[in-house]
Design a protein around this motif. Structure first.
Motif, PDB file in Angstrom:
ATOM      1  N   MET A  23       0.840  -1.184   0.000  1.00 34.98           N
ATOM      2  CA  MET A  23       0.000   0.000   0.000  1.00 34.98           C
ATOM      3  C   MET A  23       0.883   1.244   0.000  1.00 34.98           C
ATOM      4  O   MET A  23       1.938   1.256   0.612  1.00 34.98           O
ATOM      5  CB  MET A  23      -0.881   0.037   1.241  1.00 34.98           C
ATOM      6  N   SER A  24       0.403   2.277  -0.639  1.00 33.50           N
ATOM      7  CA  SER A  24       1.168   3.520  -0.672  1.00 33.50           C
ATOM      8  C   SER A  24       0.896   4.328   0.597  1.00 33.50           C
ATOM      9  O   SER A  24      -0.108   4.149   1.285  1.00 33.50           O
ATOM     10  CB  SER A  24       0.785   4.343  -1.897  1.00 33.50           C
ATOM     11  N   ARG A  25       1.803   5.228   0.880  1.00 30.81           N
ATOM     12  CA  ARG A  25       1.636   6.070   2.073  1.00 30.81           C
ATOM     13  C   ARG A  25       0.425   6.988   1.935  1.00 30.81           C
ATOM     14  O   ARG A  25      -0.221   7.338   2.911  1.00 30.81           O
ATOM     15  CB  ARG A  25       2.899   6.868   2.346  1.00 30.81           C
ATOM     16  N   ARG A  26       0.102   7.352   0.718  1.00 31.23           N
ATOM     17  CA  ARG A  26      -1.060   8.222   0.496  1.00 31.23           C
ATOM     18  C   ARG A  26      -2.362   7.483   0.808  1.00 31.23           C
ATOM     19  O   ARG A  26      -3.290   8.056   1.375  1.00 31.23           O
ATOM     20  CB  ARG A  26      -1.063   8.737  -0.933  1.00 31.23           C
ATOM     21  N   ARG A  27      -2.420   6.217   0.406  1.00 28.72           N
ATOM     22  CA  ARG A  27      -3.618   5.422   0.681  1.00 28.72           C
ATOM     23  C   ARG A  27      -3.769   5.205   2.187  1.00 28.72           C
ATOM     24  O   ARG A  27      -4.860   5.324   2.738  1.00 28.72           O
ATOM     25  CB  ARG A  27      -3.533   4.082  -0.046  1.00 28.72           C
ATOM     26  N   GLY A  84      -2.547   7.133   4.471  1.00 34.73           N
ATOM     27  CA  GLY A  84      -2.899   8.441   5.026  1.00 34.73           C
ATOM     28  C   GLY A  84      -4.379   8.738   4.874  1.00 34.73           C
ATOM     29  O   GLY A  84      -5.017   9.282   5.781  1.00 34.73           O
ATOM     30  N   ARG A  85      -4.953   8.402   3.733  1.00 29.63           N
ATOM     31  CA  ARG A  85      -6.372   8.634   3.490  1.00 29.63           C
ATOM     32  C   ARG A  85      -7.229   7.792   4.432  1.00 29.63           C
ATOM     33  O   ARG A  85      -8.208   8.277   5.007  1.00 29.63           O
ATOM     34  CB  ARG A  85      -6.704   8.312   2.024  1.00 29.63           C
ATOM     35  N   ILE A  86      -6.854   6.509   4.595  1.00 29.12           N
ATOM     36  CA  ILE A  86      -7.607   5.621   5.489  1.00 29.12           C
ATOM     37  C   ILE A  86      -7.523   6.123   6.922  1.00 29.12           C
ATOM     38  O   ILE A  86      -8.523   6.160   7.656  1.00 29.12           O
ATOM     39  CB  ILE A  86      -7.083   4.176   5.372  1.00 29.12           C
ATOM     40  N   MET A  87      -6.323   6.547   7.335  1.00 37.29           N
ATOM     41  CA  MET A  87      -6.156   7.060   8.702  1.00 37.29           C
ATOM     42  C   MET A  87      -6.991   8.324   8.909  1.00 37.29           C
ATOM     43  O   MET A  87      -7.581   8.517   9.973  1.00 37.29           O
ATOM     44  CB  MET A  87      -4.682   7.345   8.982  1.00 37.29           C
ATOM     45  N   LYS A  88      -7.034   9.179   7.880  1.00 35.70           N
ATOM     46  CA  LYS A  88      -7.819  10.408   7.982  1.00 35.70           C
ATOM     47  C   LYS A  88      -9.297  10.095   8.137  1.00 35.70           C
ATOM     48  O   LYS A  88     -10.007  10.724   8.931  1.00 35.70           O
ATOM     49  CB  LYS A  88      -7.567  11.257   6.740  1.00 35.70           C
ATOM     50  N   GLU A  89      -9.790   9.104   7.396  1.00 35.04           N
ATOM     51  CA  GLU A  89     -11.200   8.707   7.484  1.00 35.04           C
ATOM     52  C   GLU A  89     -11.537   8.168   8.865  1.00 35.04           C
ATOM     53  O   GLU A  89     -12.631   8.396   9.379  1.00 35.04           O
ATOM     54  CB  GLU A  89     -11.503   7.631   6.435  1.00 35.04           C
ATOM     55  N   LYS A  90     -10.597   7.460   9.475  1.00 32.14           N
ATOM     56  CA  LYS A  90     -10.808   6.870  10.801  1.00 32.14           C
ATOM     57  C   LYS A  90     -10.490   7.836  11.941  1.00 32.14           C
ATOM     58  O   LYS A  90     -10.713   7.538  13.103  1.00 32.14           O
ATOM     59  CB  LYS A  90      -9.937   5.614  10.973  1.00 32.14           C
TER      60      LYS A  90
END
Length: 48
Positions: free
Chosen positions: A1-5, A7-13
């Motif tokens: 997984m990329s760091r951007r993906r 990061g996006r998942i962490m932001k959603e959670k």
């Protein structure tokens, strides 16, 4: 997984990594100069 993906998942959670949280950085202050004044005009005596 990329760091951007990740990061996006962490932001959603609503998660924040410990690494990116700003850490406390102490500032050097001048010796024997307090920014807080002696508002109560306290005088301490060591003999008592």
């Amino acid at each position: 997984m990329s760091r951007r993906r990740i990061g996006r998942i962490m932001k959603e959670k609503g998660l924040v990594s410990k690494y990116t949280v700003a850490q406390f950085k102490p500032r050097k202050s001048k010796v024997n100069e307090s920014e807080i004044g002696n508002l109560l005009n306290r005088e301490f005596n060591q003999d008592h």
